[in-house]
Design an enzyme around this catalytic site. Sequence first.
Site, mmCIF file in Angstrom:
data_model
loop_
_atom_site.group_PDB
_atom_site.id
_atom_site.type_symbol
_atom_site.label_atom_id
_atom_site.label_comp_id
_atom_site.label_asym_id
_atom_site.label_seq_id
_atom_site.Cartn_x
_atom_site.Cartn_y
_atom_site.Cartn_z
ATOM 1 N N ASP A 1 -2.777 6.185 36.201
ATOM 2 C CA ASP A 1 -3.981 5.974 35.395
ATOM 3 C C ASP A 1 -5.209 6.345 36.229
ATOM 4 O O ASP A 1 -5.332 5.966 37.398
ATOM 5 C CB ASP A 1 -4.067 4.508 34.955
ATOM 6 N N ASN B 1 -16.299 9.692 31.630
ATOM 7 C CA ASN B 1 -16.682 10.308 30.354
ATOM 8 C C ASN B 1 -18.136 9.999 30.010
ATOM 9 O O ASN B 1 -18.874 10.868 29.530
ATOM 10 C CB ASN B 1 -15.766 9.820 29.238
ATOM 11 N N HIS C 1 -17.326 14.251 27.540
ATOM 12 C CA HIS C 1 -15.900 14.337 27.220
ATOM 13 C C HIS C 1 -15.301 15.696 27.585
ATOM 14 O O HIS C 1 -14.107 15.790 27.878
ATOM 15 C CB HIS C 1 -15.670 14.052 25.735
ATOM 16 N N ASP D 1 -12.016 16.083 29.743
ATOM 17 C CA ASP D 1 -10.822 16.882 29.445
ATOM 18 C C ASP D 1 -10.435 17.742 30.636
ATOM 19 O O ASP D 1 -9.250 17.886 30.973
ATOM 20 C CB ASP D 1 -11.074 17.761 28.222
ATOM 21 N N GLU E 1 -5.945 8.517 29.401
ATOM 22 C CA GLU E 1 -5.918 9.029 30.777
ATOM 23 C C GLU E 1 -4.650 8.604 31.512
ATOM 24 O O GLU E 1 -4.571 8.730 32.730
ATOM 25 C CB GLU E 1 -7.150 8.535 31.539
#
Length: 634
Positions: free
Chosen positions: A489, A497, A502, A506, A533
């Site tokens: 994680d 973010n 965002h 990504d 994530e």
Amino acid sequence: MTGAIKFLPSRTFAAVAFAVFGFVGLIIWGEYSSWQSQVARIEADLVQTAKALVQHADDTVDMAKFPLAALITQIEQERGTPDMPAKITQVMKRQIATTRWLDALAVIDADGRMIATSSSIDASGLNFSDREYFVFHQASETRDPVLGRPLKNKLSGQWILPVTQRISNPDGSFGGVALAAFILTELTNFFQGFSLGSEGSFLLVRRDGVVLARAPFLQTQLGSSISSYDLFTTYLRQSDSGSYHYTSPIDETQRIGGYYRSKHSGLVGLSAASQSETLATWMRGARIRWMSCLILVTITGFLVWRWRRQIMLRRASEALLVAREAEFRLLAEGSGDLIQRFNGNGIREYLSPSVREILGVDPDAMIGTHILENLHEDDHEVVSQIMERLRQGSTRENMVVRRKRADGKQIWLETTLNRLPGGTGADIRIVAVTRDVTRQKNIQEELDALANTDELTQLANRRSFNIHFEDMVLQAAKQLAPLSILMIDADRFKFFNDTYGHAAGDDCLRALADVVRGSIRRSRDFTARYGGEELAVLLPDTDGAGALKAAEKIRQRVADLKLPHEKNLPWGYVTISIGTATFHPARGDRLTTAELFEYADHALYRAKNSGRNQVAAAGDEAVRALGRPDMKSF
């Protein structure tokens, strides 16, 4: 000429008539086979499309259950506090911010009044006790999430699909409803990403026949029942997937439909294409072939007329033999398929000119070669068995095999082998009709990949992970070999973010996926994006020490990237936390996939709570600090 015809033997007339009708019959059979093949390919493509749609809908609905679970937990923790609505509103807004397809989260009390919502629209004065989902949970004690009928959002006016869960008071009485609504247009937009022509349609239906979504959008169909249609009364009773032809009750269009029913949720998907549109390409090609056939028949008739003038000058048996050979070659050389003749040992005696287009070689270069030459080695046994059956008396066999072209490219070939009358054992003769089906195979493989691959990271998706997880646990138990799982994680990824956007998020996830993919190199190891994530890795034949070593390798490589993350203090760059767990069947362990996953997940939370940028193993009370153990989480 009249005199020559008059004195021709009746046996000659019969031979000519048989040859002509046989030729025409073979052309008709070939066209019929081509038609059936085209229809079968379209049907298979539609079934695969329906499967992809249902799996996407399953994943979407399953993901809606997580925000609901978090919301119910928060309500139970904050029940009775005066600022409970404000706190659960904050929880809902965080969930909405990280789940783009969610339209809204809301909590409705036992009287049907909305006490909290993620929406900014004022809901005061509205009552939801008349909603179907409210009435259902009021009468039912089930605590499971339920997928309801599509409806219009009273606040935004958008069409939504509700997933709801009962809220129970401490004494078990009805306390209200928690609602997660996802936007119906998000689902229909995904449908329309598959091209089925201007007259194609998609349908998503609940297991009881209630229509949940349709593309093109038709409001009157939403929430209606099609349980009395042939799809439910006939076809779904026979199989969970398949195809059928029908006339649409909406627009009277004749369509070919492919359907698929999920074993997980019971959702049914139907993808349909207009018969006239999908078969138009075949019809254009068929007209050309029919015109060519007419010309060919005309030429054949002219040749037969010429032959009949000369028949009295030749011996009847010689003329018949020549005519048969000419007809066979004329048929073979006029066909787009590859026609070959083999002896009983599998040696080629004849190839039609279409071998140049299909295999990229001249016919003469392949005369005398063996049927197994240049075939994929995995297909040798199948072909050898087919040849043996033909030698033993079988008259017809079919096979789909892989072969190398002259340019080295591997293609898929579908072949029908027919044993000619006469001969036994190795003295038989075999005629084979072959066509290139590589495109159909590639389309099928692309659809399978689409259904099992995460679009962002190109790792396996959660559905594929669950399937492999079950298989690997069973295999580990059978072989008494250890199986390890890593749960990975990204630390403080929401702050990443919020800080960088965002799109950058990504890119960050893709970079993490590349590191994990590059660190796990064994062919049987399996890597997937589990959600958000979170990444997951399965390591067969790996004990706890090996899992910790692999996890530390991944953690260090991510840290070495030095991806900027100013909110991830004290480091200032992107880091990850990893939890590991190992299944030891040889020690007598008896674990389910859910238990093994839970151990790894708990280890991950321990790593998080102990400062992040660390690896923790299930069963260790203390986190094995591999990053900066002196720094605390904040």
